[in-house]
Scaffold this motif. Structure first.
Motif, mmCIF file in Angstrom:
data_model
loop_
_atom_site.group_PDB
_atom_site.id
_atom_site.type_symbol
_atom_site.label_atom_id
_atom_site.label_comp_id
_atom_site.label_asym_id
_atom_site.label_seq_id
_atom_site.Cartn_x
_atom_site.Cartn_y
_atom_site.Cartn_z
ATOM 1 N N GLU A 230 0.822 -1.201 0.000
ATOM 2 C CA GLU A 230 0.000 0.000 0.000
ATOM 3 C C GLU A 230 0.862 1.260 0.000
ATOM 4 O OE1 GLU A 230 -3.446 1.378 -0.719
ATOM 5 O OE2 GLU A 230 -3.159 -0.758 -0.385
ATOM 6 N N GLU A 231 0.594 2.185 -0.948
ATOM 7 C CA GLU A 231 1.237 3.496 -0.976
ATOM 8 C C GLU A 231 2.751 3.428 -0.982
ATOM 9 O OE1 GLU A 231 -0.581 6.217 -1.445
ATOM 10 O OE2 GLU A 231 -2.278 4.844 -1.425
ATOM 11 N N LYS B 31 -12.115 2.988 -4.811
ATOM 12 C CA LYS B 31 -10.737 2.688 -5.174
ATOM 13 C C LYS B 31 -10.484 1.184 -5.122
ATOM 14 C CE LYS B 31 -8.248 6.864 -4.254
ATOM 15 N NZ LYS B 31 -7.535 7.730 -3.348
ATOM 16 N N THR B 33 -8.706 -1.846 -3.874
ATOM 17 C CA THR B 33 -7.916 -2.107 -2.672
ATOM 18 C C THR B 33 -7.271 -3.484 -2.715
ATOM 19 O OG1 THR B 33 -9.928 -2.875 -1.623
ATOM 20 C CG2 THR B 33 -9.266 -0.619 -1.136
ATOM 21 N N ASN B 34 -7.782 -4.347 -3.616
ATOM 22 C CA ASN B 34 -7.233 -5.690 -3.706
ATOM 23 C C ASN B 34 -5.772 -5.649 -4.166
ATOM 24 O OD1 ASN B 34 -6.454 -8.212 -5.021
ATOM 25 N ND2 ASN B 34 -8.543 -8.874 -4.533
ATOM 26 N N THR B 35 -4.880 -6.124 -3.293
ATOM 27 C CA THR B 35 -3.441 -6.034 -3.588
ATOM 28 C C THR B 35 -3.070 -6.844 -4.816
ATOM 29 O OG1 THR B 35 -3.080 -5.874 -1.230
ATOM 30 C CG2 THR B 35 -1.148 -6.295 -2.578
ATOM 31 N N LYS B 38 -4.169 -4.972 -7.961
ATOM 32 C CA LYS B 38 -3.328 -3.792 -8.129
ATOM 33 C C LYS B 38 -1.945 -4.176 -8.637
ATOM 34 C CE LYS B 38 -2.873 -0.760 -4.843
ATOM 35 N NZ LYS B 38 -2.933 -0.189 -3.483
#
Lengths: 236, 105
Positions: A230-231, B31, B33-35, B38
């Motif tokens: 994340e980020e 958005k 959010t599923n890693t 992504k």
């Protein structure tokens, strides 16, 4: 009006870059047996580099590969859906209704990157300004490339065919050098692609599907073994 | 290719590409959010370009030696983070130079 002008200004460097990439597309399309107007029409309606080059391969392979064409475009261009999604979070209220349908047409890697880099939420006028010149550059580069393809001598044309691959290498190598995960994904994809070229049985699979299969396996492997945190700054 | 086939291909290409861009832009508000998704979407462009470039680049100039010359020049310049245009132009020049040399050998 100020927004539109700002968009135009920010679009100039993108347009110049597109001019040269689409030049090689026009050239390659004509080398593959297309007319100049067909090449320009493809550029005008698609505005996407990798997808158009892959599409060209399928078109020149002959008629009837409709499903393969659809799958190839889907896989190669699926990244745009993520960009559209991100960009939809960064639009001001002026981008609504019909504007969303029109602006979506012009979301490319570079236009997305510039729009996301803007300090404020983007307006519809800014987006139209930003999209204008790159699309113009994309189409005129294609036209110039197609014309050059019909005029230049064979020895120069064949040398120019390597241009697009040079450009792809210039896109892949810098991030791969900094980010081990990208490097591994690229190596997997390239190795598979070579297998499909030279191993018996595998080499009978057509080019469009080869790209899909290699890319999906490599990207899934990347997502499993090197998930993006994340980020996290991914070194891109 | 027949004009009819060309237009069928064109409509498929442009249609699929436009829908991919348009649907998320028009429909979704949330958005991702599923890693896994992504990450997959992050790696896909590099994987696609890699598979498109290799081994096709070796056959791109109709002559292995000029293609390999162009490939080496492209890799060296890309490694030094030169611009896309610079890399492409010098790859072409290298390939052309070798093509010309081959003519006279």
């Amino acid at each position: 009006m100020e927004d539109f002008k700002n968009g135009l200004k920010n679009g100039i460097p993108i347009a110049l870059g597109y001019l040269s990439v689409s030049f090689t597309f026009g050239l390659q399309a004509v080398n593959g047996g297309m007319n100049w107007w067909q090449a320009v029409l493809i550029s005008l309606t698609n505005v996407t580099s990798a997808g158009q080059f892959a599409g060209l391969d399928i078109m020149t392979a002959g008629a009837g590969l409709w499903f393969e064409m659809a799958c190839t475009q889907f896989i190669i261009n699926i990244r745009y859906s993520l960009m559209s999604l991100s960009l939809s979070q960064k639009t001001d209220p002026s981008i609504r209704g019909i504007h969303r349908f029109l602006i979506a047409f012009g979301i490319t890697d570079e236009i997305f990157a510039v729009a996301m880099g803007s300090p404020n939420d983007v307006s519809n006028k800014y987006m139209y300004g930003l999209i204008c010149l790159p699309v113009l550059g994309w189409c005129s580069g294609t036209l110039l490339g197609a014309a050059a393809g019909q005029l230049l001598p064979e020895i120069i044309r064949s040398a120019l065919n390597i241009a697009i691959y040079g450009m792809f290498i210039a896109i892949i190598l810098p991030p791969a050098r900094k980010n081990k995960a990208v490097m591994v994904v690229v190596i997997i994809s390239v190795s598979l692609s070579c297998c499909f070229k030279w191993l018996p049985l595998l080499n009978s699979v057509s080019s469009g599907f080869v790209i899909i299969i290699c890319a999906v396996i490599a990207a899934v492997a990347g997502a499993i073994f090197f998930p993006i945190k994340e980020e996290k700054n991914d070194g891109n | 290719m027949e004009i009819k086939s060309f237009f069928i291909y064109l409509i498929i290409m442009a249609g699929v590409t436009y829908l991919i861009r348009m649907l998320p832009f028009v429909i979704f508000k949330g958005k991702i959010t599923n890693t896994f998704i992504k990450s997959f979407l992050y790696y896909i462009p590099y994987a696609v370009l890699g598979a498109m470039t290799f081994p096709a680049i070796i056959f791109s100039t109709g002559n292995y030696s000029s293609a390999v010359a162009g490939l080496i020049v492209a890799c060296v310049l890309a490694f030094r983070e030169k611009s896309l245009l610079t890399v492409a132009v010098f790859a072409c020049i290298a390939a052309l130079a070798v093509n010309i040399i081959c003519l006279y050998i």
